[in-house]
Motif scaffolding. Structure first.
Motif, mmCIF file in Angstrom:
data_model
loop_
_atom_site.group_PDB
_atom_site.id
_atom_site.type_symbol
_atom_site.label_atom_id
_atom_site.label_comp_id
_atom_site.label_asym_id
_atom_site.label_seq_id
_atom_site.Cartn_x
_atom_site.Cartn_y
_atom_site.Cartn_z
ATOM 1 N N GLU A 139 -0.352 38.107 32.282
ATOM 2 C CA GLU A 139 -0.949 37.033 33.288
ATOM 3 C C GLU A 139 -2.483 37.087 33.317
ATOM 4 O O GLU A 139 -3.270 36.110 33.368
ATOM 5 N N GLY A 140 -3.196 38.408 33.101
ATOM 6 C CA GLY A 140 -4.303 38.479 33.191
ATOM 7 C C GLY A 140 -5.060 37.805 31.858
ATOM 8 O O GLY A 140 -6.018 37.012 32.010
ATOM 9 N N ARG A 169 -3.830 35.382 30.170
ATOM 10 C CA ARG A 169 -3.546 33.774 30.231
ATOM 11 C C ARG A 169 -4.595 33.386 31.330
ATOM 12 O O ARG A 169 -5.272 32.275 31.204
ATOM 13 N N GLY A 170 -4.945 33.837 32.557
ATOM 14 C CA GLY A 170 -5.943 33.700 33.392
ATOM 15 C C GLY A 170 -7.283 33.565 32.834
ATOM 16 O O GLY A 170 -8.182 32.588 32.795
ATOM 17 N N PHE A 171 -7.428 34.479 31.944
ATOM 18 C CA PHE A 171 -8.943 34.662 31.438
ATOM 19 C C PHE A 171 -9.111 33.479 30.232
ATOM 20 O O PHE A 171 -10.147 32.828 30.319
ATOM 21 N N ASP A 209 -7.536 30.570 30.382
ATOM 22 C CA ASP A 209 -7.646 29.381 31.063
ATOM 23 C C ASP A 209 -8.934 29.009 31.920
ATOM 24 O O ASP A 209 -9.537 28.191 31.701
ATOM 25 N N GLY A 210 -9.385 30.272 32.292
ATOM 26 C CA GLY A 210 -10.946 30.030 32.685
ATOM 27 C C GLY A 210 -12.039 29.769 31.868
ATOM 28 O O GLY A 210 -13.086 29.094 31.934
#
Length: 70
Positions: free
Chosen positions: A35-36, A38-40, A42-43
């Motif tokens: 999840e981390g 994926r968030g990075f 996307d950011g």
């Protein structure tokens, strides 16, 4: 000097991780890491999309009406 990550090294690392975190914590750890990442990702995609907007100058700043100096 040898290779950095031989199969033996990877097995030792896996055993150490298993001993440190335990079998029940590993799925939670993997999920959180995924999840981390994926968030990075996307950011970073959002940042590159903002920079690469067509017709938009990266250096031009247009103040909002309430920010104008009188």
């Amino acid at each position: 000097m040898g290779e950095l990550f031989t199969p033996t090294h990877l097995i030792v690392i896996a055993v150490v991780v298993l001993v440190l975190f335990g079998g029940k914590k590993l799925p939670e750890l993997g999920k959180g890491l995924g999840e981390g990442l994926r968030g990075f990702k996307d950011g970073m995609k959002g940042v590159t999309d903002d920079v690469n907007k067509p017709g938009d100058s990266a250096h031009a700043v247009t103040p909002k009406p309430e920010e104008t100096v009188k």
